[in-house]
Design an enzyme around this catalytic site. Structure first.
Site, PDB file in Angstrom:
ATOM      1  N   ASP A 164       0.743  -1.228   0.039  1.00 57.67           N
ATOM      2  CA  ASP A 164       0.157  -0.038   0.037  1.00 57.67           C
ATOM      3  C   ASP A 164       0.958   1.428  -0.001  1.00 57.67           C
ATOM      4  O   ASP A 164       2.200   1.273   0.044  1.00 57.67           O
ATOM      5  CB  ASP A 164      -0.988  -0.056   1.096  1.00 57.67           C
ATOM      6  CG  ASP A 164      -2.299   0.503   0.825  1.00 57.67           C
ATOM      7  OD1 ASP A 164      -2.411   1.478  -0.077  1.00 57.67           O
ATOM      8  OD2 ASP A 164      -3.282   0.020   1.429  1.00 57.67           O
ATOM      9  N   ASP A 233     -10.605   1.930  -2.836  1.00 61.73           N
ATOM     10  CA  ASP A 233     -11.142   0.496  -2.270  1.00 61.73           C
ATOM     11  C   ASP A 233     -12.400   0.416  -2.649  1.00 61.73           C
ATOM     12  O   ASP A 233     -13.357   1.159  -2.440  1.00 61.73           O
ATOM     13  CB  ASP A 233     -10.989   0.553  -0.832  1.00 61.73           C
ATOM     14  CG  ASP A 233      -9.556   0.170  -0.516  1.00 61.73           C
ATOM     15  OD1 ASP A 233      -8.511   0.347  -1.180  1.00 61.73           O
ATOM     16  OD2 ASP A 233      -9.150   0.478   0.746  1.00 61.73           O
TER      17      ASP A 233
END
Length: 440
Positions: A164, A233
């Site tokens: 990430d 997301d």
């Protein structure tokens, strides 16, 4: 050992040795289970070795592995702080007895590949310990990073690493390639999943427009990363304006179709996030749209659901081998689309036609109706040229969801598209018959 990829995309210039040739398929924890650490009050849904072992066993017993879903990936929230004696990364001992090596061994014993998560910065998005990749020379940090990478490869035996981008220490076009190079030199083939593009492309000045190299440095990304996230997301919902519902992701791809299609090819894939079939947010029809469009885009097919409770009708969507074959086609082409009807009200009909070439010379076609009202039913005529065939040529069509031949058509064919539906076709050029209307 260096593996050489056959380049079919002008953007492919890969020195990676990750073993990846087709879009990855498997199961991932994040969308369904998030960051639940409380195993006392939530023993069946907390992030724990038990959860991943159970889902791995079900991938095998329910037929997912046989269809190609061969990975189990941990996302965030599995770690404790670094070991105070060795400074090594480590999992929470209460939730992961035996640590990551024990879980990795069990996942591999099931015949599956095993993946983990971390972050390019000093902390993950959920405040666990990150990899702290420095942009410039940093003797202490670089030595620790080298130790972490070697541990992933040789002690944890991971097959993929999702990284990430929360709080990076420097430019991502420096830190991600640095980490990718270290992974590539471990001697173990590790899929490298990057979040590099999404953090730069969605904010100002790019605001979701990937057309410039500054906003989407696709050549650089593909050199270092196996897959890369390009949008927010995903949320377990069909339509949620301003966020990442299914419709918002489809719209994002449509707006950036040319750029995203150009970079997709064997061993390098745009990642549109997890498949949600079997969760509460999508109906079967909506799950078909997601599965169909992800396959048309040659996207990773990573499920995030509870395989203990998934209903049979959702299993049927995820295990349709003819649709999976579109995703796993060796060309790894990403579909190009044309929006034919685009009402200003997103809840009304948006009709689009998508097509891509397949390795056997045929073409995959998706006819998509995202409208939700009965009035959104649409009578669509497609011509040979609309799906990438020579204008006026005859073609045969097979319905992939229904696994049946629809016939042969001369130049064009008509299809009724119900609201919230996707018709998946495999189209092959022929030399005869005539126009028909197909009711599905």
């Amino acid at each position: 050992m260096i593996n050489v990829l056959i380049a079919i995309s002008p953007l492919m210039a890969i020195a990676r040795d990750d073993g990846l040739r087709l879009p990855p398929m498997g199961w991932m924890s994040w969308e369904r289970y998030g960051c639940q650490r409380d195993c006392v009050n939530h023993p069946d849904t907390c992030i724990s070795a038990k959860l991943f072992e159970t889902q791995a066993e079900l991938l095998v017993s329910k037929g997912f592995l046989a269809k190609g879903y061969n990975r189990v990936d941990i996302d965030d929230c599995y770690m404790d702080r670094r070991d105070p004696k060795t400074n090594d990364l480590r999992a929470d001992e209460a939730r992961f007895p035996g640590g990551i090596p024990a879980l990795s061994e069990k996942i591999h014993f099931c015949g599956l590949k095993f993946g983990i998560y971390n972050d390019i910065g000093p902390g993950t998005c959920a405040s666990d310990t990150g990899l702290n990749v420095s942009a410039g020379p940093d003797e202490v940090a670089d030595a620790q990073l080298q130790r972490d990478v070697e541990m992933f490869a040789h002690e944890w035996k991971v097959d993929s690493l999702k990284v990430d981008g929360c709080g990076p220490r420097g430019p991502m076009n420096v830190t991600y390639p640095k980490l990718g190079d270290m992974l590539n030199r471990t001697g173990r083939q590790i899929l490298f999943s990057c979040s590099w593009p999404v953090y730069g492309a969605l904010g100002a000045p790019c605001n979701g427009d990937l057309s410039s190299e500054a906003c989407f440095p696709s050549r650089e990304i593909a050199k270092s990363c196996s897959t890369w996230r390009v949008f927010k997301d995903i949320m377990d919902v069909y339509n949620l304006p301003g966020h990442a519902g299914l419709l918002q992701i489809i719209d994002f791809y449509a707006r950036n179709n040319e750029t995203l299609a150009a970079v997709s090819g064997p061993g390098q894939y745009n990642d549109y996030d997890m498949l949600l079939a079997g969760n509460a947010g999508l109906s079967v029809a909506e799950a078909k749209i997601q599965m169909g469009m992800w396959s048309m885009w040659s996207a990773p097919l990573m499920i995030s659901n509870d395989l203990r409770t998934i209903a049979p009708e959702f299993i049927d969507v995820l295990l349709n081998d003819e649709v999976i074959a579109i995703d796993q086609d060796p060309l790894s082409a990403s579909a190009k689309g044309t929006i034919l009807v685009n009402n200003s009200d997103v809840m009304s009909a948006q009709i689009s036609v998508w097509h891509k070439p397949l390795a056997d010379g045929s073409r995959a076609v998706a006819l998509l109706n995202t409208g939700v009202f009965d009035a959104s039913t649409y009578n669509l005529t497609i011509t040979a040229s609309m799906v990438g065939l020579q204008q006026g040529s005859s073609f045969s069509a097979r319905s992939l969801w229904e696994r049946r031949e629809l016939g042969e058509f001369r130049g064009s064919a008509q299809f009724w598209l119900e609201p919230i539906s996707i018709l998946m076709l495999k189209v092959t050029a022929k030399t005869f018959p005539s126009l028909e209307t197909i009711w599905l």
